[in-house]
Design a protein around this motif. Sequence first.
Motif, PDB file in Angstrom:
ATOM      1  N   VAL A   1       0.857  -1.195   0.000  1.00 50.00           N
ATOM      2  CA  VAL A   1       0.000   0.000   0.000  1.00 50.00           C
ATOM      3  C   VAL A   1       0.883   1.232   0.000  1.00 50.00           C
ATOM      4  CG1 VAL A   1      -1.674   1.358   1.315  1.00 50.00           C
ATOM      5  CG2 VAL A   1      -1.898  -1.136   1.211  1.00 50.00           C
ATOM      6  N   HIS A   2       0.553   2.175  -0.890  1.00 51.19           N
ATOM      7  CA  HIS A   2       1.296   3.432  -0.950  1.00 51.19           C
ATOM      8  C   HIS A   2       0.288   4.567  -1.120  1.00 51.19           C
ATOM      9  CE1 HIS A   2       4.867   5.851  -2.841  1.00 51.19           C
ATOM     10  NE2 HIS A   2       4.558   6.250  -1.616  1.00 51.19           N
ATOM     11  N   VAL A   3       0.118   5.361  -0.074  1.00 53.93           N
ATOM     12  CA  VAL A   3      -0.801   6.497  -0.093  1.00 53.93           C
ATOM     13  C   VAL A   3       0.028   7.769   0.015  1.00 53.93           C
ATOM     14  CG1 VAL A   3      -2.706   7.652   1.095  1.00 53.93           C
ATOM     15  CG2 VAL A   3      -2.648   5.150   0.962  1.00 53.93           C
ATOM     16  N   GLU A   4      -0.204   8.693  -0.899  1.00 51.37           N
ATOM     17  CA  GLU A   4       0.562   9.943  -0.922  1.00 51.37           C
ATOM     18  C   GLU A   4      -0.369  11.141  -0.783  1.00 51.37           C
ATOM     19  OE1 GLU A   4       2.581   9.705  -4.697  1.00 51.37           O
ATOM     20  OE2 GLU A   4       4.419   8.992  -3.745  1.00 51.37           O
ATOM     21  N   HIS A   5      -0.207  11.902   0.286  1.00 49.65           N
ATOM     22  CA  HIS A   5      -0.861  13.207   0.475  1.00 49.65           C
ATOM     23  C   HIS A   5      -2.364  13.144   0.193  1.00 49.65           C
ATOM     24  CE1 HIS A   5       3.192  14.723   0.849  1.00 49.65           C
ATOM     25  NE2 HIS A   5       3.498  14.249  -0.343  1.00 49.65           N
ATOM     26  N   LEU A   6      -3.010  12.155   0.783  1.00 52.47           N
ATOM     27  CA  LEU A   6      -4.448  11.957   0.577  1.00 52.47           C
ATOM     28  C   LEU A   6      -5.248  12.888   1.488  1.00 52.47           C
ATOM     29  CD1 LEU A   6      -6.773  10.281  -0.678  1.00 52.47           C
ATOM     30  CD2 LEU A   6      -6.508   8.690   1.257  1.00 52.47           C
ATOM     31  N   SER A   7      -6.155  13.656   0.870  1.00 50.17           N
ATOM     32  CA  SER A   7      -7.054  14.537   1.624  1.00 50.17           C
ATOM     33  C   SER A   7      -8.479  14.311   1.144  1.00 50.17           C
ATOM     34  CB  SER A   7      -6.674  16.004   1.444  1.00 50.17           C
ATOM     35  OG  SER A   7      -5.406  16.284   2.019  1.00 50.17           O
ATOM     36  N   ARG A   8      -9.427  14.494   2.074  1.00 46.63           N
ATOM     37  CA  ARG A   8     -10.832  14.251   1.741  1.00 46.63           C
ATOM     38  C   ARG A   8     -11.725  15.079   2.649  1.00 46.63           C
ATOM     39  NH1 ARG A   8     -13.818  11.088  -2.195  1.00 46.63           N
ATOM     40  NH2 ARG A   8     -15.950  11.548  -1.579  1.00 46.63           N
ATOM     41  N   SER A   9     -12.765  15.670   2.085  1.00 41.48           N
ATOM     42  CA  SER A   9     -13.753  16.413   2.859  1.00 41.48           C
ATOM     43  C   SER A   9     -15.144  15.943   2.475  1.00 41.48           C
ATOM     44  CB  SER A   9     -13.631  17.917   2.605  1.00 41.48           C
ATOM     45  OG  SER A   9     -12.398  18.424   3.074  1.00 41.48           O
ATOM     46  N   PHE A  10     -16.049  15.992   3.438  1.00 38.08           N
ATOM     47  CA  PHE A  10     -17.455  15.691   3.203  1.00 38.08           C
ATOM     48  C   PHE A  10     -18.266  16.925   3.584  1.00 38.08           C
ATOM     49  CE2 PHE A  10     -15.598  11.483   4.110  1.00 38.08           C
ATOM     50  CZ  PHE A  10     -15.988  10.792   2.964  1.00 38.08           C
ATOM     51  N   ARG A  11     -18.902  17.527   2.594  1.00 38.09           N
ATOM     52  CA  ARG A  11     -19.740  18.706   2.823  1.00 38.09           C
ATOM     53  C   ARG A  11     -18.991  19.777   3.601  1.00 38.09           C
ATOM     54  NH1 ARG A  11     -25.489  15.726   4.418  1.00 38.09           N
ATOM     55  NH2 ARG A  11     -25.772  14.634   2.410  1.00 38.09           N
ATOM     56  N   GLY A  12     -17.757  19.986   3.218  1.00 36.45           N
ATOM     57  CA  GLY A  12     -16.962  21.035   3.834  1.00 36.45           C
ATOM     58  C   GLY A  12     -16.267  20.647   5.119  1.00 36.45           C
ATOM     59  N   THR A  13     -16.532  19.439   5.613  1.00 37.19           N
ATOM     60  CA  THR A  13     -15.889  18.971   6.847  1.00 37.19           C
ATOM     61  C   THR A  13     -14.726  18.059   6.493  1.00 37.19           C
ATOM     62  OG1 THR A  13     -17.970  19.072   8.075  1.00 37.19           O
ATOM     63  CG2 THR A  13     -16.209  17.719   9.008  1.00 37.19           C
ATOM     64  N   ARG A  14     -13.552  18.386   6.999  1.00 35.78           N
ATOM     65  CA  ARG A  14     -12.354  17.617   6.664  1.00 35.78           C
ATOM     66  C   ARG A  14     -12.385  16.249   7.335  1.00 35.78           C
ATOM     67  NH1 ARG A  14      -6.610  19.752   8.662  1.00 35.78           N
ATOM     68  NH2 ARG A  14      -7.312  18.733  10.569  1.00 35.78           N
ATOM     69  N   ALA A  15     -12.213  15.198   6.539  1.00 37.89           N
ATOM     70  CA  ALA A  15     -12.152  13.832   7.065  1.00 37.89           C
ATOM     71  C   ALA A  15     -10.730  13.289   7.050  1.00 37.89           C
ATOM     72  CB  ALA A  15     -13.066  12.916   6.263  1.00 37.89           C
ATOM     73  N   LEU A  16      -9.962  13.640   6.013  1.00 36.55           N
ATOM     74  CA  LEU A  16      -8.558  13.249   5.903  1.00 36.55           C
ATOM     75  C   LEU A  16      -7.761  14.458   5.460  1.00 36.55           C
ATOM     76  CD1 LEU A  16      -8.851   9.839   3.968  1.00 36.55           C
ATOM     77  CD2 LEU A  16      -8.553  10.151   6.441  1.00 36.55           C
ATOM     78  N   HIS A  17      -6.550  14.596   5.995  1.00 33.15           N
ATOM     79  CA  HIS A  17      -5.704  15.720   5.617  1.00 33.15           C
ATOM     80  C   HIS A  17      -4.268  15.266   5.419  1.00 33.15           C
ATOM     81  CE1 HIS A  17      -4.097  19.722   5.258  1.00 33.15           C
ATOM     82  NE2 HIS A  17      -3.287  19.522   6.287  1.00 33.15           N
ATOM     83  N   ASP A  18      -3.812  15.295   4.177  1.00 36.39           N
ATOM     84  CA  ASP A  18      -2.410  15.037   3.832  1.00 36.39           C
ATOM     85  C   ASP A  18      -1.899  13.729   4.447  1.00 36.39           C
ATOM     86  OD1 ASP A  18      -0.138  15.807   2.412  1.00 36.39           O
ATOM     87  OD2 ASP A  18       0.806  16.678   4.189  1.00 36.39           O
ATOM     88  N   VAL A  19      -2.678  12.662   4.258  1.00 33.95           N
ATOM     89  CA  VAL A  19      -2.316  11.363   4.825  1.00 33.95           C
ATOM     90  C   VAL A  19      -1.331  10.646   3.903  1.00 33.95           C
ATOM     91  CG1 VAL A  19      -3.188   9.069   5.434  1.00 33.95           C
ATOM     92  CG2 VAL A  19      -4.463  11.124   6.107  1.00 33.95           C
ATOM     93  N   CYS A  20      -0.236  10.190   4.480  1.00 37.07           N
ATOM     94  CA  CYS A  20       0.760   9.393   3.750  1.00 37.07           C
ATOM     95  C   CYS A  20       0.945   8.069   4.475  1.00 37.07           C
ATOM     96  CB  CYS A  20       2.089  10.141   3.662  1.00 37.07           C
ATOM     97  SG  CYS A  20       2.022  11.685   2.731  1.00 37.07           S
ATOM     98  N   VAL A  21       0.844   6.969   3.732  1.00 34.05           N
ATOM     99  CA  VAL A  21       0.974   5.632   4.319  1.00 34.05           C
ATOM    100  C   VAL A  21       1.815   4.765   3.392  1.00 34.05           C
ATOM    101  CG1 VAL A  21      -0.248   3.522   4.984  1.00 34.05           C
ATOM    102  CG2 VAL A  21      -1.250   5.756   5.517  1.00 34.05           C
TER     103      VAL A  21
END
Length: 313
Positions: free
Chosen positions: A11-31
């Motif tokens: 698994v390689h995750v680079e700078h993953l960010s995600r928001s739902f309706r303006g609410t941040r769920a993930l911010h700059d996740v690297c794995v």
Amino acid sequence: MNLTMPNELAVHVEHLSRSFRGTRALHDVCVQIPVGSIYGLVGLNGAGKTTLIRHLIGSLKAQEGRVCVLGEDPVGDPEGVLKRVGYLTEEDSLPKWMRVGELIDFSRAVYPSWDDAYARSLCEMFALNRQTKLQSLSKGQRARVGLLVAIAHRPELLVLDEPSSGLDPIARSDILEAIIRTISEDGRTVLFSSHLLDEVDRVCDTIALMHEGEIIDSLTSEQLELRYREVICRPLTPWQRPPEIVGLFGWRRSGEEWSVVNSTQEQGMETLRQNCTVIEDRQISLTRWFEARVGAKADRSDHRAEDEVAADV
């Protein structure tokens, strides 16, 4: 679509960010999860663990960043990726109208790598009867069926999202034993998300701590012992609240004594000794580290919020 990814990473995750309706769920996740390792993901409820996992199995597309699983884009080729991945969640979502044997037969048709002998051995291990309807099984027994389906095709990557949440100790033990056996026999890669720290501590090589959509720390058991210590001390004069000392965090009071986590900074310890009698300097547990790291992060967030309010005023 095949993606460029180091061969040693499942698994390689680079700078993953995600928001739902303006609410941040993930911010700059690297794995980065190496092939053949057991990666533990811990955090409070709502920390973002399940949202991250949903990106890995292709049910969510990255808004920002990049996700690569077994060298593939899980959204671009969901069928190809999921045939190589085993997935078990805390959700009791098995089709209860089916019998155990019917679900096994259906799963065999889905996964080309299905191992009948292994499935039979898991049935025996979990005391499952092929003729039993899923709706007549306990939650713990259905979790065992779910795990059987998740691992009987011997997946290259096993993703477990709170698999033992709400189960009795015997069911949790069975699931852990099966996970450990899968790893020892096949050398499979496992992502194990759980809020039960004793389980994570028992099986995982690397532990990542998520808080408010970010991974705020990631380390191995050996690194935990090297980087952090728990210190028990008694102030020379009573404290209403502990002082702020660089490298020390996660203060906790018990009567006249205080416990604090030291990030192995001798300068901080020298300052502490000037104000306290150090009673014990000991190896830290995973639970104590978790509580201190999350508490320290929350405290900093509170201070930032107070500063912002003050600035607005």
